[in-house]
Write an enzyme that holds these catalytic residues in place. Structure first.
Site, PDB file in Angstrom:
ATOM      1  N   ASP A  78       0.810  -1.225   0.000  1.00 10.66           N
ATOM      2  CA  ASP A  78       0.000   0.000   0.000  1.00 10.66           C
ATOM      3  C   ASP A  78       0.843   1.275   0.000  1.00 10.66           C
ATOM      4  O   ASP A  78       2.031   1.263   0.343  1.00 10.66           O
ATOM      5  CB  ASP A  78      -0.958   0.024   1.202  1.00 10.66           C
ATOM      6  CG  ASP A  78      -0.245  -0.137   2.544  1.00 10.66           C
ATOM      7  OD1 ASP A  78       0.771  -0.854   2.608  1.00 10.66           O
ATOM      8  OD2 ASP A  78      -0.715   0.459   3.536  1.00 10.66           O
ATOM      9  N   GLU A 136      -0.430  -2.088   5.200  1.00 12.87           N
ATOM     10  CA  GLU A 136       0.529  -2.024   6.314  1.00 12.87           C
ATOM     11  C   GLU A 136       0.436  -0.691   7.025  1.00 12.87           C
ATOM     12  O   GLU A 136       0.675  -0.587   8.233  1.00 12.87           O
ATOM     13  CB  GLU A 136       1.962  -2.239   5.796  1.00 12.87           C
ATOM     14  CG  GLU A 136       2.999  -2.468   6.890  1.00 12.87           C
ATOM     15  CD  GLU A 136       3.437  -1.213   7.632  1.00 12.87           C
ATOM     16  OE1 GLU A 136       3.719  -1.302   8.830  1.00 12.87           O
ATOM     17  OE2 GLU A 136       3.486  -0.123   7.008  1.00 12.87           O
TER      18      GLU A 136
HETATM   19 NI    NI Z   1       6.769   1.037   5.368  1.00 10.32          NI
END
Ligand code: NI
Length: 387
Positions: A78, A136
């Site tokens: 992401d 994440e």
């Molecule tokens: Ni990172």
């Protein structure tokens, strides 16, 4: 092994091209639909079976020449809500979205490793799972849903890496044991009583309460936590009021806590609540405290960390593998290492000469792409050695 690692050199250009494609098409956490489709298409080209455990994110599975252990490699996919300020041909094509943490590089490197490992699957035994994980950047992190969907089932060990712009290109850093922190978020909403700025005695001023509370919270680290334990309480935002002569009715504090130890984490949560309640009571205000558990502390398994370290030493030279100091940043890879033996390496991508020296999450973050091939080799060698 050396033939397999040589094969990485031949695809170094592809890895760079994938990274640039991903960089120019960044997607926010849980919205990585195009990224997922891109990764899945590449994996299928390489003849790798794929699974979709969650709406975004994809897992590739490669079986070797016979039964054996199962090893997982993980990349996060992401991007961040940041407007890119780099002037490069592959700059983000999306307003306000940017790969400013290097997850584009992680994804491209894991694709490179996938291709080489699949090409040479007749030379190794066991199973390798490639985890292209979403979100994440959004605590507690997409790793949670990935694990709930079963991506760790049957996995004996897991490894991952993160590019680091403050580590020079050509170097890597790793540490056995605890290396990153519990990283949690808190919100404190103070309910006072608004009124005229000239008549504070008729109001209950939440701005004064919030100010006292910020200072009182500092005593958690200075007076409550055992001083040999690292801990941080940071209030990052205070919201209240509209103008100069009105006492507002409420105030809100947003902040984060960091520490390494599970018990310290509970102490921070408890003390935050206690001090907030009592500080407000002292002034006749009330409050609501919300404590959100984010990433747990990242603890590297010593055995897996040694394998990663040896792989980095073989690729970069032993003198270029540094001992990483613990840092109070957070990383959702920690969810994996709480369940199976795993370790996480920092790969140097910093190079001042080409402008790759900005911190992560900066609008001008960039990396020295010459590190990408080394990263692929480290992943490939680690996976094979863990099998
Ligand atoms: Ni990172």
């Amino acid at each position: 092994m050396s033939a397999i690692l040589d094969a990485v050199q031949e695809i170094a250009g592809d890895v760079r091209a994938w990274r640039r494609h991903l960089h120019s098409h960044p997607e926010l956490s849980y919205q990585e639909h195009e990224t997922t489709a891109f990764v899945e298409a590449r994996l299928r080209e390489f003849g790798i079976e794929t699974q979709r455990p969650t709406p975004t994110g994809v897992v590739g599975i490669i079986d070797g020449a016979g039964p054996g252990r199962t090893v997982a490699l993980r990349a996060d996919i992401d991007a961040l809500p940041i407007q890119e300020e780099n002037d490069v041909p592959y700059r983000s094509t999306r307003d306000g979205v940017m790969h400013a943490c290097g997850h584009d590089a992680h994804t491209a490197m894991l694709l490179g490793a996938a291709r080489v490992l699949a090409q040479h699957r007749s030379r190794w035994r066991g199973r390798i799972k490639l985890l292209f994980q979403p979100a994440e950047e959004l605590p507690p992190g997409g790793a949670v849903q990935f694990i709930e969907a079963g991506v760790l089932d049957g996995v004996d060990a897991i490894a991952g890496l993160h590019v680091m712009s403050n580590v020079p290109v050509g170097k890597a850093a790793i540490r056995p044991g605890t290396v990153m922190a519990h990283a949690d978020k808190f919100t404190i909403e103070i309910e006072g009583k608004g009124g005229h700025g000239a008549a504070p005695h008729q109001a209950c001023d939440p701005v004064v309460v919030a100010s006292q509370l910020v200072l009182n919270l500092q005593t958690i680290v200075s007076r409550r936590v055992n001083p040999v334990q690292p801990a941080v309480v940071t209030v990052g935002a205070i919201e209240s009021g509209t103008t100069f002569n009105v006492i507002p009715g409420w105030a809100r504090l947003l902040g984060t806590t960091r520490c390494f130890d599970d018990q310290v984490r509970e102490l921070l949560r408890r003390e935050l609540e206690r001090i907030a309640q009592h500080t407000c009571a002292m002034a006749g205000a009330t409050c609501r405290v919300e404590y959100e558990y984010g990433y747990p502390a990242l603890v590297n398994d010593p055995g897996v960390a040694q394998v990663l370290r040896d792989a980095a030493a073989a690729v970069l030279g032993p003198e270029n593998v540094l001992d990483q100091e613990p840092i109070l940043g957070g990383e959702d890879f920690a969810h994996y290492t709480r369940r199976v033996p795993g370790a996480f390496l920092f790969l140097g991508v910093g190079n001042e000469e080409i402008g790759a020296a900005y911190p992560h999450h900066h609008p001008r973050f960039n990396l020295d792409e010459s590190a990408l091939a080394s990263g692929v080799k480290i992943l490939v060698k680690t996976a094979l050695d863990l099998l």
